[in-house]
Structures are given as C-alpha cells and as structure tokens.
Design a protein around this motif. Structure first.
Motif, PDB file in Angstrom:
ATOM      1  N   SER A 558       0.833  -1.192   0.000  1.00 28.90           N
ATOM      2  CA  SER A 558       0.000   0.000   0.000  1.00 28.90           C
ATOM      3  C   SER A 558       0.873   1.250   0.000  1.00 28.90           C
ATOM      4  CB  SER A 558      -0.910   0.005   1.232  1.00 28.90           C
ATOM      5  OG  SER A 558      -1.676   1.181   1.291  1.00 28.90           O
ATOM      6  N   GLY A 559       0.589   2.147  -0.935  1.00 31.94           N
ATOM      7  CA  GLY A 559       1.370   3.367  -1.052  1.00 31.94           C
ATOM      8  C   GLY A 559       2.589   3.263  -1.929  1.00 31.94           C
ATOM      9  N   ASP A 601      -0.200   0.789  -6.797  1.00 32.92           N
ATOM     10  CA  ASP A 601       0.321  -0.244  -5.899  1.00 32.92           C
ATOM     11  C   ASP A 601       0.511  -1.580  -6.616  1.00 32.92           C
ATOM     12  OD1 ASP A 601       0.159   1.733  -4.021  1.00 32.92           O
ATOM     13  OD2 ASP A 601      -1.655   0.977  -3.055  1.00 32.92           O
ATOM     14  N   HIS A 712      -7.222  13.309   5.303  1.00 35.34           N
ATOM     15  CA  HIS A 712      -7.041  12.013   4.658  1.00 35.34           C
ATOM     16  C   HIS A 712      -6.129  11.131   5.499  1.00 35.34           C
ATOM     17  CE1 HIS A 712      -4.992   9.256   1.739  1.00 35.34           C
ATOM     18  NE2 HIS A 712      -6.250   9.039   1.449  1.00 35.34           N
ATOM     19  N   ASP A 713      -6.539   9.885   5.697  1.00 33.32           N
ATOM     20  CA  ASP A 713      -5.748   8.938   6.485  1.00 33.32           C
ATOM     21  C   ASP A 713      -5.041   7.917   5.600  1.00 33.32           C
ATOM     22  OD1 ASP A 713      -5.208   7.910   9.363  1.00 33.32           O
ATOM     23  OD2 ASP A 713      -5.861   6.108   8.276  1.00 33.32           O
ATOM     24  N   ARG A 714      -5.805   7.266   4.713  1.00 34.68           N
ATOM     25  CA  ARG A 714      -5.199   6.250   3.847  1.00 34.68           C
ATOM     26  C   ARG A 714      -6.225   5.820   2.809  1.00 34.68           C
ATOM     27  NH1 ARG A 714      -6.667   3.379   8.546  1.00 34.68           N
ATOM     28  NH2 ARG A 714      -8.035   1.586   8.162  1.00 34.68           N
ATOM     29  N   TYR A 715      -5.793   5.008   1.867  1.00 36.94           N
ATOM     30  CA  TYR A 715      -6.703   4.301   0.961  1.00 36.94           C
ATOM     31  C   TYR A 715      -6.840   2.867   1.451  1.00 36.94           C
ATOM     32  CZ  TYR A 715      -7.371   7.759  -2.738  1.00 36.94           C
ATOM     33  OH  TYR A 715      -7.761   8.859  -3.459  1.00 36.94           O
ATOM     34  N   ALA A 716      -8.046   2.336   1.352  1.00 37.94           N
ATOM     35  CA  ALA A 716      -8.309   0.965   1.792  1.00 37.94           C
ATOM     36  C   ALA A 716      -9.235   0.292   0.789  1.00 37.94           C
ATOM     37  CB  ALA A 716      -8.952   0.964   3.180  1.00 37.94           C
TER      38      ALA A 716
END
Length: 727
Positions: A558-559, A601, A712-716
């Motif tokens: 991720s990322g 990713d 924004h925290d993250r993509y999931a």
C-alpha cells in the motif's frame, strides 16, 4: 506600548532579513527621519540588522478570529483606520474576493510593518483542513507563529492539526475573545497542555471578564494594562487591582519557576533570593520559545482592540529572527549532493516560489522568498526544479492589491516576479552560473475529491484548459485529468478547496464552467499476480505493425504506487522500444480496469517479447502494452480502493449517542472517545464517500453545537464495486 513607524508594500509573507551581520539599506529606501510615528510609509526605508526581522504567521481555527487579529495589527501600526468589520464583508488582509465573501481566509494574505524597532512580516493563513496546501506553504516561508485560540473553546481540532504542521516553528499563543460571557482563560490554557502536550506559560492574566474586560495583567512587569475604549489605541499602565494581586503573584511565581531551567542567570538569581529582572525573564522566555520547550500565553480581545499591542511586543521579544532559523536545505543541481543556503547577499542566488497568482493587469505573478543572493530586474534565472530558463521582467513588492516596482531584492526578501513562464509553486529559482541548487521540495496531500468540469460551449475548451493549468501551477495538490469519456476532471483535497478554485476560475479568468457533483477520488489495484503475453499485429490499412510483450504483474505494498522494470536479456525487445512499453503502461493504468480510476500499488516487469526488423515501432509496443494491461481485468482480480478520512467530532455530551450512531451508519470505525467536562471528542475512520453533506447532518444532530474536522488517512479496499457506488 510601542508605536509604529510604517509599512513595506508587500503582498505575501516571507522572511525579510538582512545580508548577515550588520545592516543593509534596501535599494528602494527613502529618508524617513522626519516621518510621523504612525505614518504608513515603506518599512524598507530603514536599514535593519537581520536579527531585527520577525517573520511570523497568524494561525487559528476557522472563524476563530485570526483575520480580526491581523486587521487589528494593521490598525495598530497605522496602515488602516478600519477595524476589521468582517461581518460587514470587509477585511484589508483578505485581499482576494473569495476571502472577502466568506469572511475567512482562502489564500495567504500578508503585510509588513515596523514595530518597536523590529521589521515584521505578518501572514493571515487559511485554516489547515480546508485548504490543504495553503498552511504548509505558508509555514515554509515564516519563522514563528502566533496561535489564536477562541477563549470559549480553547484548543479546537484545526488547532491540533496546525500545531502538528508547525512543529518546527516557535510559537506563542493568544487567547482571544475574552470579552465573551463564556470565555474561560484558565480552561483555555489547560487545553493547551491537555490536547497539545506542550508547556503553556501564561505571561498575562485577563483584567475583568465578559463585557467587563478592561485589559490585562502583565506578569513580567507586574502592571495592569488598561484600554479605555474599543478603538485599539495604546493601553495605559496602572497598578494591579487589590482583588487580583494574590492571583497575579501566584501566576508570576509559576512563571519564574517555569523559566529557571532555561537560563543559568535566572537560576542563580532564584537561588540567591533575588527576584529576576524583567530583562532576565524575557531572555529566559526567548530561549525557551526558540528551543520549543515552552509557549508564552497572552490574552485579550482583538475585536475590542484590547491586548493586540502586547502581542506585537511579544513577537519582537520572543519569536526568532531569520538568523535564529536553520539555513535552507537543498541539493546541488549538478551533483545531487546536499547543500545549505544561509541568508546572505554574498551567497549564490536561491529563491523558492510559494505562490503563483493571476493578476488581471500584470498577468501571472510568481511570489518568491529569496533565501540567499541578489535578484535584479531583467536577470536570467534557472528553474532548477524543471531545468527551464526564465527571465525576470519585473520585480514587485505587493500589499493586498497594490504594488511597487523595485529594481533588485536581496536575501530574505519576499517579492512577486512578473514574466516567468514555466515556474510553479514549489519550484526553485537560482543563478545558472553560480552553484545552482534545488531547495527542499514541498509535500502535497493526495487528492481525494473530484468533480467534472466542462466549458459552457465547445469554443471555451481551450480557455478552460489554460485556466486549469494556471490553477495547478499555483496549487500542486490539484490534479487535472480526463476520464474514459473524455470529460475534464478536477481533483483536490477537500470540497471547500475545489469550490474556491472554481471561484477563481470565474473571477480571475472569466470562465463560468458546468460542474458536476463531487465524488470520492477512488483508486484501483490488483490483488493477484499475473503474467500477460500479447502480440500486436497490423498488416492492412497503412504501414504494418508488430510488437510482442510479455509482462509479469504483481501486487505491491500500500502506497508503493507504480513500479516498472525491464528484465529483458538480449534483443527480444530492443532498448529503443522499452520506453514505449513504459509509456503504454502509464497510459493504460490511468484509465483503470474497473471504473476508470487510476491503478496503483503494483509492479510491472517486462520479462519477454519479440520484434520485427521492419514492422516494429515505438508506437506498436505502446499499443501492445496497453492492450496487454487490459487483460488484467480478468486475470489480476482488480479491486477498488476508497479514501478513508480521519474524522474528529467535538460535541456536547448529550448528543454523543446520536453522533456515534450516525458515524457507524456511515461505515465509520470509532477509534477513540475523549471526554472532557461536558464535551466529548470522537475520533473515527470513515469512508469519504459517506461524508458528503456531513456538515449539515451534524448540525441537525447536535442543534448546531458540534463541529468536526477531517483529514485524509489512507486508501483501503472498498467492500465491493457495486456496494461502493450504491453508497
């Protein structure tokens, strides 16, 4: 209180320092020896040592009074007689029309002034969560900050965000709104330690409360400072009232105890029983502030003009000069080795562009802070970030919407440059002949919201594209792309940011676009490795084409973004055609596999292929790669990724149950509930797709008493494609 000597015509803040030890007379200087104390005259007219510069920002929670504070500062130093009638829609510092309309800062606004022998540059920056890039780039060009707290609310969510972003910037605190009936100075001070985890040291106490606020108690001088009216004029000293004397003595004792660990001389005085002098206390406070060990707290009411002059004195006494700040860091343009630049005219030229604005009269204006060296009108520059040449047509000093031409500027100055064609926000400008450098780049938040933008007519398409290029040049956190249907998509970090940019399109560029509904900016990824072998052949309808590619795809962390490698051995795919494979992958992943969102990713490795001596071309390999990539739709098990936001809601305890239930209904995961008194702070992770319209819903649930921020925290991974778009 100190009085003012005047102003430098400057539009946007930055460190404005000298050339090192000694003084430097600015090239646009005038003789001001006979100027009245409060005359609105150029601050550049007097020589100042670099140690006498103060470059600071005014930062606050949205609608908490930072613009009012900035306006009062202007009034104190004699620039304007207006007193920040934001309710009436006027603010000198809010120089752009969107800021005037909203009575809140939409873009950094600044001015410069002389106060008590110091040269100030003051910035009023947008709240951190609404305009993702504005506060970070403002912090990049300032050396200290005044954090404005609402006296009734204390530390609010956006203050926590701003404090974290300004972690390396020395800060002092002003508790505003002490004229309100619900203001509580002690509670506000306590919230600094509780929510920010830092040492807050009051150096003032309020004199009176609510409508009876008369002034402040100065704990260093042990004097009361009283303002007789709301005009903002200088206060007058008087003795501390008897009913406050014991409280003031206890607060001063606490102040002294907090300072002795930062100053050896203060320790000696304390142990000998001698009370430390005011000068010793100021020196100790300054040492603590510069070290980030403590933060002086002052109080008053900017709206009533009470306590503003002491804030200016505190800025002069405690916040750093450019000489106290670390040198600018970067890398050598040619070798890539780490280098630094100190603020000196004798150093090679280096400047950092922190804003690109459209002026209806001048055109594009690039605002820069000069970190080192000298800049002259007509000078040829190197944009080291983009390896492009630029020429400076004009150098302008700006304040609000007025400007002053100058012939040159030096280290530490902040100027607007006209005539630059290729420079964007975050770029480094330098002299191509003397040690060119690339200064430390700026991190941009990921765009998580997108809207379709179309011209009203086909003839306006080119004008719209040009205007969008101008917006992106100023704000690199924006992304412009095309969806599979050919529509133009504008992506940003928040709804309010995109609304402000659309307003700029209308006001500055004269473009009224058709705008679709905002939606979350999803991404896509693959979850299963796959090797694709595809051959592209074309034998009819023009020149023949042939290309064969074998590409191994595998999911990444991720990322990790997109990684391409070539593992070709021999001449199966000639080296000249490998860039065609990479270009095909870039184009294909931008169009997505499921719903037209970019694929991220994953790693793609070119492991094999074939070519024809005559029919193989760069374009043939690009086409083969794009077609091969589409086969991942069936073999790579693609999946949508949705943006997850960290939401913080502050609510009265009686509405907590309804708010928790509402967050759970939005697929939110509650992370923490922090109860303080009758209020509760809820932290949750919530999909952005379920947060559109949340502000209005929250007002309904809490009867207008709760507020929230989100970052924004993250993509999931989204639950599934169909469910995501139904939600």
């Amino acid at each position: 209180m100190a009085d003012a000597a005047g102003f430098l015509l400057a539009r946007t803040v930055g460190v404005v320092d000298g050339a090192g030890p000694g003084t430097r007379q600015a090239p646009w200087a005038e003789d001001l020896t006979s100027a009245p104390a409060a005359a609105a005259v150029p601050a550049s007219a007097l020589p100042y040592r670099i140690e006498d510069y103060r470059n600071f920002g005014v930062i606050a929670h949205d609608q908490a009074g930072k613009a009012t504070m900035a306006e009062r500062i202007l009034s104190c130093v004699g620039k304007t007689k207006n007193t920040a009638d934001l309710q009436g829609g006027f603010a000198t510092m809010a120089w752009d029309e969107p800021s005037q309309d909203s009575a809140a800062s939409v873009a950094p606004a600044a001015t410069a002034a002389i106060w008590n022998g110091k040269r100030f540059n003051v910035i009023d920056a947008p709240a951190p969560d609404d305009f993702a890039l504005e506060l970070p780039r403002s912090l990049r060009v300032l050396d200290g900050a005044v954090i404005v707290l609402d006296g009734a609310a204390g530390v609010e969510p956006q203050i926590e965000t701003a404090w974290r972003l300004a972690d390396e910037v020395p800060r002092i605190v002003f508790v505003d709104g002490m004229d309100r009936a619900d203001a509580d100075f002690d509670r506000s001070v306590a919230s600094i330690g509780d929510r920010l985890g830092v040492r807050a040291v009051p150096i003032q106490l309020p004199l009176g409360s609510g409508a009876g606020l008369k002034g402040v108690v100065d704990l260093l001088r042990m004097k009361a400072v009283v303002w007789d009216d709301d005009s903002g004029a200088a206060g007058r000293d008087q003795e501390i009232p008897t009913n406050l004397l014991n409280e003031a003595l206890a607060a001063r004792a606490h102040l002294v105890e907090s300072l002795i660990e930062h100053d050896r001389e203060a320790v000696v005085a304390f142990r000998s029983g001698r009370p430390p002098s005011v000068e010793t206390l100021k020196r100790s406070l300054r040492q603590g502030v510069l070290a980030g060990a403590l933060h002086p707290v002052l109080c008053g009411s900017a709206a009533k003009g009470k306590g503003v002059q002491p804030i200016l004195d505190a800025v002069a006494d405690y916040l750093p000069s450019p000489a106290d700040a670390p040198p600018a860091r970067g890398v050598d343009f040619k070798t890539g080795e780490a280098v630094t630049r100190i603020p000196s005219d004798a150093e090679p030229l280096s400047a950092w562009a922190f804003r690109v604005a459209h002026d209806p009269l001048v055109g594009s204006l690039t605002f820069c802070r000069i970190y080192s060296g000298k800049l002259q009108e007509g000078m040829n520059l190197l944009n080291a970030t983009r390896d492009k040449r630029e020429r400076v047509a004009r150098i302008l000093l700006m304040h609000a919407d007025t400007r002053e031409d100058v012939k040159q500027a030096g280290a530490g100055d902040v100027v607007a440059l006209a005539g630059l064609k290729e420079t964007c926000t975050g770029d480094t400008l330098c002299d191509p002949l003397t040690s060119p450098v690339i200064l430390q780049p700026m991190d941009c938040p990921p765009p998580v919201i997108e809207i379709p933008v179309e011209p009203r007519s086909l003839t306006g398409q080119e004008a719209l594209r040009g205007a969008l290029r101008g917006l992106v040049a100023d704000d690199p956190s924006l992304i412009v792309s095309l969806d599979p249907s050919g529509r133009t998509i504008l992506k940003g970090a928040s709804e309010r940011q995109l609304e402000a940019k659309l307003d700029i399109l209308k006001r500055d560029y004269g473009i009224v676009a058709r705008v679709g509904a905002p939606r979350a900016a999803y991404l896509e990824t693959i979850t299963r490795p796959a090797t694709i072998d595809y051959t592209h052949k074309k034998q009819t309808g023009g020149a023949a084409q042939f290309a064969r590619v074998t590409i191994a795809f595998e999911p990444g962390k991720s990322g990790s973004g997109f990684v391409f490698e070539s593992a070709i051995a021999g001449e199966a795919v000639p080296k000249a055609f490998i860039p065609g494979v990479q270009k095909g992958l870039e184009a294909a992943r931008a169009s997505g596999l499921l719903a037209g969102f970019p694929v991220v990713d994953f790693k793609a490795t070119l492991v094999g292929g074939g070519h024809h001596d005559v029919d193989s071309t760069f374009l043939a390999f690009e086409i083969a790669t794009r077609t091969a990539f589409q086969e991942l739709r069936g073999k790579g098990e693609p999946r949508l990724l949705e943006p997850i936001m960290k939401v913080e809601v502050v609510t009265p305890e009686e509405h907590l149950g309804q708010i928790l239930g509402d967050l759970s209904g939005r697929r939110g995961a509650i992370q923490d509930i922090d109860r303080r008194g009758r209020a509760a702070t809820v932290t949750a992770l919530v999909p952005l797709a379920r947060l559109f319209g949340y502000a209005q819903d929250l007002r309904s649930l809490s009867h207008g008493l709760a507020q929230f921020t989100m970052v924004h925290d993250r993509y999931a991974p989204a639950p599934d494609t169909a469910a995501t778009f139904r939600s």
